[in-house]
Design a protein around this motif. Structure first.
Motif, PDB file in Angstrom:
ATOM      1  N   ALA A  54       4.704  -9.937  -4.312  1.00  0.00           N
ATOM      2  CA  ALA A  54       3.316 -10.120  -4.742  1.00  0.00           C
ATOM      3  C   ALA A  54       2.343  -9.963  -3.577  1.00  0.00           C
ATOM      4  O   ALA A  54       1.284  -9.328  -3.712  1.00  0.00           O
ATOM      5  CB  ALA A  54       3.158 -11.498  -5.389  1.00  0.00           C
ATOM      6  N   GLU A  55       2.686 -10.524  -2.415  1.00  0.00           N
ATOM      7  CA  GLU A  55       1.780 -10.455  -1.276  1.00  0.00           C
ATOM      8  C   GLU A  55       1.726  -9.051  -0.674  1.00  0.00           C
ATOM      9  O   GLU A  55       0.673  -8.605  -0.220  1.00  0.00           O
ATOM     10  CB  GLU A  55       2.173 -11.490  -0.227  1.00  0.00           C
ATOM     11  CG  GLU A  55       1.945 -12.924  -0.682  1.00  0.00           C
ATOM     12  CD  GLU A  55       1.908 -13.912   0.472  1.00  0.00           C
ATOM     13  OE1 GLU A  55       1.698 -13.490   1.626  1.00  0.00           O
ATOM     14  OE2 GLU A  55       2.099 -15.113   0.193  1.00  0.00           O
ATOM     15  N   VAL A  56       2.863  -8.351  -0.675  1.00  0.00           N
ATOM     16  CA  VAL A  56       2.842  -6.964  -0.199  1.00  0.00           C
ATOM     17  C   VAL A  56       1.959  -6.123  -1.120  1.00  0.00           C
ATOM     18  O   VAL A  56       1.160  -5.302  -0.665  1.00  0.00           O
ATOM     19  CB  VAL A  56       4.265  -6.375  -0.125  1.00  0.00           C
ATOM     20  CG1 VAL A  56       4.198  -4.860   0.077  1.00  0.00           C
ATOM     21  CG2 VAL A  56       5.046  -7.018   1.008  1.00  0.00           C
ATOM     22  N   ALA A  57       2.096  -6.330  -2.425  1.00  0.00           N
ATOM     23  CA  ALA A  57       1.276  -5.589  -3.381  1.00  0.00           C
ATOM     24  C   ALA A  57      -0.201  -5.843  -3.140  1.00  0.00           C
ATOM     25  O   ALA A  57      -1.025  -4.916  -3.169  1.00  0.00           O
ATOM     26  CB  ALA A  57       1.665  -5.968  -4.808  1.00  0.00           C
ATOM     27  N   GLU A  58      -0.541  -7.098  -2.875  1.00  0.00           N
ATOM     28  CA  GLU A  58      -1.947  -7.447  -2.636  1.00  0.00           C
ATOM     29  C   GLU A  58      -2.460  -6.827  -1.342  1.00  0.00           C
ATOM     30  O   GLU A  58      -3.544  -6.234  -1.308  1.00  0.00           O
ATOM     31  CB  GLU A  58      -2.095  -8.963  -2.581  1.00  0.00           C
ATOM     32  CG  GLU A  58      -3.529  -9.431  -2.373  1.00  0.00           C
ATOM     33  CD  GLU A  58      -3.654 -10.946  -2.361  1.00  0.00           C
ATOM     34  OE1 GLU A  58      -4.759 -11.438  -2.065  1.00  0.00           O
ATOM     35  OE2 GLU A  58      -2.649 -11.630  -2.645  1.00  0.00           O
ATOM     36  N   ARG A  59      -1.680  -6.924  -0.274  1.00  0.00           N
ATOM     37  CA  ARG A  59      -2.119  -6.423   1.025  1.00  0.00           C
ATOM     38  C   ARG A  59      -2.179  -4.898   1.073  1.00  0.00           C
ATOM     39  O   ARG A  59      -2.972  -4.323   1.814  1.00  0.00           O
ATOM     40  CB  ARG A  59      -1.187  -6.933   2.130  1.00  0.00           C
ATOM     41  CG  ARG A  59      -1.402  -8.383   2.515  1.00  0.00           C
ATOM     42  CD  ARG A  59      -0.419  -8.819   3.577  1.00  0.00           C
ATOM     43  NE  ARG A  59      -0.728 -10.141   4.080  1.00  0.00           N
ATOM     44  CZ  ARG A  59      -1.512 -10.387   5.124  1.00  0.00           C
ATOM     45  NH1 ARG A  59      -2.059  -9.377   5.781  1.00  0.00           N
ATOM     46  NH2 ARG A  59      -1.750 -11.614   5.517  1.00  0.00           N
ATOM     47  N   ALA A  66       7.082   3.061   2.783  1.00  0.00           N
ATOM     48  CA  ALA A  66       8.466   2.846   3.221  1.00  0.00           C
ATOM     49  C   ALA A  66       8.787   1.363   3.344  1.00  0.00           C
ATOM     50  O   ALA A  66       7.922   0.551   3.680  1.00  0.00           O
ATOM     51  CB  ALA A  66       8.724   3.541   4.553  1.00  0.00           C
ATOM     52  N   ILE A  67      10.047   1.060   3.081  1.00  0.00           N
ATOM     53  CA  ILE A  67      10.579  -0.295   3.265  1.00  0.00           C
ATOM     54  C   ILE A  67      11.623  -0.230   4.374  1.00  0.00           C
ATOM     55  O   ILE A  67      12.546   0.585   4.312  1.00  0.00           O
ATOM     56  CB  ILE A  67      11.270  -0.800   1.987  1.00  0.00           C
ATOM     57  CG1 ILE A  67      10.367  -0.657   0.761  1.00  0.00           C
ATOM     58  CG2 ILE A  67      11.725  -2.246   2.161  1.00  0.00           C
ATOM     59  CD1 ILE A  67      11.141  -0.713  -0.556  1.00  0.00           C
ATOM     60  N   VAL A  68      11.463  -1.086   5.373  1.00  0.00           N
ATOM     61  CA  VAL A  68      12.452  -1.191   6.452  1.00  0.00           C
ATOM     62  C   VAL A  68      12.928  -2.640   6.455  1.00  0.00           C
ATOM     63  O   VAL A  68      12.253  -3.530   6.979  1.00  0.00           O
ATOM     64  CB  VAL A  68      11.854  -0.800   7.815  1.00  0.00           C
ATOM     65  CG1 VAL A  68      12.948  -0.818   8.887  1.00  0.00           C
ATOM     66  CG2 VAL A  68      11.201   0.580   7.746  1.00  0.00           C
ATOM     67  N   ALA A  69      14.073  -2.881   5.833  1.00  0.00           N
ATOM     68  CA  ALA A  69      14.587  -4.240   5.650  1.00  0.00           C
ATOM     69  C   ALA A  69      15.542  -4.586   6.788  1.00  0.00           C
ATOM     70  O   ALA A  69      16.665  -4.092   6.833  1.00  0.00           O
ATOM     71  CB  ALA A  69      15.290  -4.352   4.302  1.00  0.00           C
ATOM     72  N   VAL A  70      15.061  -5.430   7.698  1.00  0.00           N
ATOM     73  CA  VAL A  70      15.823  -5.763   8.907  1.00  0.00           C
ATOM     74  C   VAL A  70      16.264  -7.216   8.938  1.00  0.00           C
ATOM     75  O   VAL A  70      17.311  -7.543   9.493  1.00  0.00           O
ATOM     76  CB  VAL A  70      14.982  -5.458  10.177  1.00  0.00           C
ATOM     77  CG1 VAL A  70      15.793  -5.721  11.433  1.00  0.00           C
ATOM     78  CG2 VAL A  70      14.470  -4.018  10.154  1.00  0.00           C
ATOM     79  N   PRO A  97       9.113  -0.434  -6.698  1.00  0.00           N
ATOM     80  CA  PRO A  97       8.029   0.099  -7.539  1.00  0.00           C
ATOM     81  C   PRO A  97       6.760   0.435  -6.758  1.00  0.00           C
ATOM     82  O   PRO A  97       5.988   1.311  -7.186  1.00  0.00           O
ATOM     83  CB  PRO A  97       7.781  -1.034  -8.540  1.00  0.00           C
ATOM     84  CG  PRO A  97       9.092  -1.746  -8.631  1.00  0.00           C
ATOM     85  CD  PRO A  97       9.621  -1.718  -7.229  1.00  0.00           C
ATOM     86  N   LEU A  98       6.547  -0.232  -5.617  1.00  0.00           N
ATOM     87  CA  LEU A  98       5.345   0.039  -4.831  1.00  0.00           C
ATOM     88  C   LEU A  98       5.432   1.360  -4.077  1.00  0.00           C
ATOM     89  O   LEU A  98       4.444   1.828  -3.518  1.00  0.00           O
ATOM     90  CB  LEU A  98       5.090  -1.105  -3.844  1.00  0.00           C
ATOM     91  CG  LEU A  98       4.922  -2.500  -4.442  1.00  0.00           C
ATOM     92  CD1 LEU A  98       4.617  -3.514  -3.335  1.00  0.00           C
ATOM     93  CD2 LEU A  98       3.821  -2.516  -5.492  1.00  0.00           C
ATOM     94  N   LEU A  99       6.617   1.978  -4.057  1.00  0.00           N
ATOM     95  CA  LEU A  99       6.790   3.275  -3.417  1.00  0.00           C
ATOM     96  C   LEU A  99       6.391   4.426  -4.332  1.00  0.00           C
ATOM     97  O   LEU A  99       6.300   5.579  -3.892  1.00  0.00           O
ATOM     98  CB  LEU A  99       8.258   3.475  -3.008  1.00  0.00           C
ATOM     99  CG  LEU A  99       8.828   2.547  -1.935  1.00  0.00           C
ATOM    100  CD1 LEU A  99      10.345   2.728  -1.855  1.00  0.00           C
ATOM    101  CD2 LEU A  99       8.197   2.835  -0.575  1.00  0.00           C
ATOM    102  N   ALA A 100       6.160   4.127  -5.598  1.00  0.00           N
ATOM    103  CA  ALA A 100       5.988   5.170  -6.606  1.00  0.00           C
ATOM    104  C   ALA A 100       4.860   6.154  -6.289  1.00  0.00           C
ATOM    105  O   ALA A 100       4.957   7.338  -6.614  1.00  0.00           O
ATOM    106  CB  ALA A 100       5.761   4.543  -7.979  1.00  0.00           C
ATOM    107  N   GLY A 101       3.803   5.686  -5.666  1.00  0.00           N
ATOM    108  CA  GLY A 101       2.664   6.563  -5.411  1.00  0.00           C
ATOM    109  C   GLY A 101       2.719   7.308  -4.100  1.00  0.00           C
ATOM    110  O   GLY A 101       1.826   8.104  -3.785  1.00  0.00           O
ATOM    111  N   SER A 102       3.771   7.087  -3.307  1.00  0.00           N
ATOM    112  CA  SER A 102       3.859   7.732  -1.999  1.00  0.00           C
ATOM    113  C   SER A 102       4.348   9.171  -2.131  1.00  0.00           C
ATOM    114  O   SER A 102       5.266   9.452  -2.898  1.00  0.00           O
ATOM    115  CB  SER A 102       4.818   6.962  -1.095  1.00  0.00           C
ATOM    116  OG  SER A 102       5.017   7.668   0.126  1.00  0.00           O
ATOM    117  N   PRO A 103       3.775  10.094  -1.356  1.00  0.00           N
ATOM    118  CA  PRO A 103       4.279  11.471  -1.367  1.00  0.00           C
ATOM    119  C   PRO A 103       5.634  11.604  -0.671  1.00  0.00           C
ATOM    120  O   PRO A 103       6.331  12.603  -0.857  1.00  0.00           O
ATOM    121  CB  PRO A 103       3.195  12.244  -0.601  1.00  0.00           C
ATOM    122  CG  PRO A 103       2.558  11.219   0.284  1.00  0.00           C
ATOM    123  CD  PRO A 103       2.588   9.951  -0.509  1.00  0.00           C
ATOM    124  N   ALA A 104       6.000  10.596   0.115  1.00  0.00           N
ATOM    125  CA  ALA A 104       7.289  10.626   0.817  1.00  0.00           C
ATOM    126  C   ALA A 104       7.843   9.210   0.912  1.00  0.00           C
ATOM    127  O   ALA A 104       7.880   8.601   1.985  1.00  0.00           O
ATOM    128  CB  ALA A 104       7.126  11.234   2.206  1.00  0.00           C
TER     129      ALA A 104
END
Length: 260
Positions: A54-59, A66-70, A97-104
């Motif tokens: 939720a907070e990532v979506a808001e920000r 991209a997601i980098v899960a470390v 789902p938040l990646l859907a609009g990215s061209p890459a």
């Protein structure tokens, strides 16, 4: 072109090095950690995993590249299960789902060469089944003896995560949506997590017997950060479901010429 990245574990170690590198490259980074981050969450808690999304979506205005899960733990305790597997998977699945609009769109997580070490098959099966209560209960049993069975917890979480990547990367929601999903598997990296393990010459020698690294020995966090940055970049168009060992040769020494 500047991109928006979410980096978990951004307050220290590999996560911090990755976040700093991406910012130096001119990208916008949303850092996530227990402290000293844009978003502070505890990935052992399901409610915090939901709040992270939720907070990532808001920000981000609802769109990331991209997601980098470390974020991870290396302790012989049940919390390692919550962060290293369930927290990792929830981060990748929740933010997808938040990646859907990215061209890459890109996604990458951190496994470990410890996935090659002995593990607890029961725990691995519970993790892959998505049974968090069962996995935590099994980890409690293993943690009763930190030096023996407890030591299997970390490798079990990393082996399960690597297998999750392999099982999911080619699926419609990942590859079918144009999202390369991959993982890296570091050897011993000099971070706050490993500092106590490499303080003396005797410790370093013993650790290299467990984790042989014939190419240049132990690595700095930036070494892994550079690989993560490339895997999450626009340049990575076809790497799919790979667990890339960046371990100074541990995988080669342990597995020889086996490619799987």
């Amino acid at each position: 072109m500047a991109r928006t990245y979410v980096v978990t574990g951004s307050a220290s170690g590999i996560g911090r090095a990755t976040a700093e590198l991406l910012r130096e490259q001119g990208h916008h980074v949303i850092g996530v950690d227990l402290h000293d981050a844009d978003i502070t969450v505890d990935l052992t808690a399901p409610t915090d995993r939901e709040r992270l999304v939720a907070e990532v979506a808001e920000r981000s205005g609802g769109a990331i590249d991209a997601i980098v899960a470390v974020a991870g733990l290396a302790l012989p305790i049940p919390a390692t299960v919550g962060v290293n597997y369930f927290g990792m998977v929830a981060t990748l699945e929740g933010l997808r789902p938040l990646l859907a609009g990215s061209p890459a769109p890109r996604a990458v997580g951190v496994a470990s060469m410890a996935s090659l070490h002995p593990n607890d098959a029961e725990l691995v099966d519970l993790l892959l089944a998505g049974d968090e209560p069962g996995a935590l209960a099994r980890a409690e049993v293993l943690a009763a003896d930190p030096e023996t069975t407890g030591a299997l917890i970390y490798g079990s979480t990393k082996a399960a995560f690597a297998r999750w990547v392999r099982r999911n990367a080619a699926r419609p929601e990942w590859a079918g949506a144009g999202i390369p999903l991959n993982a890296v598997a570091p050897g011993v990296i000099i971070t706050p997590m490993t500092a106590a393990m490499v303080e003396t010459a005797e410790q370093r020698t013993a650790l290299l017997e467990l984790v042989p690294m014939p190419l240049n020995g132990f690595a700095e966090a930036i070494t892994v950060a550079r690989l993560l940055a490339w895997l999450a970049s626009e340049e990575n168009t076809h790497l799919c479901g790979q667990v890339v060992f960046i371990d100074g040769g541990s995988d080669v020494v342990i597995r020889g010429d086996a490619t799987w």
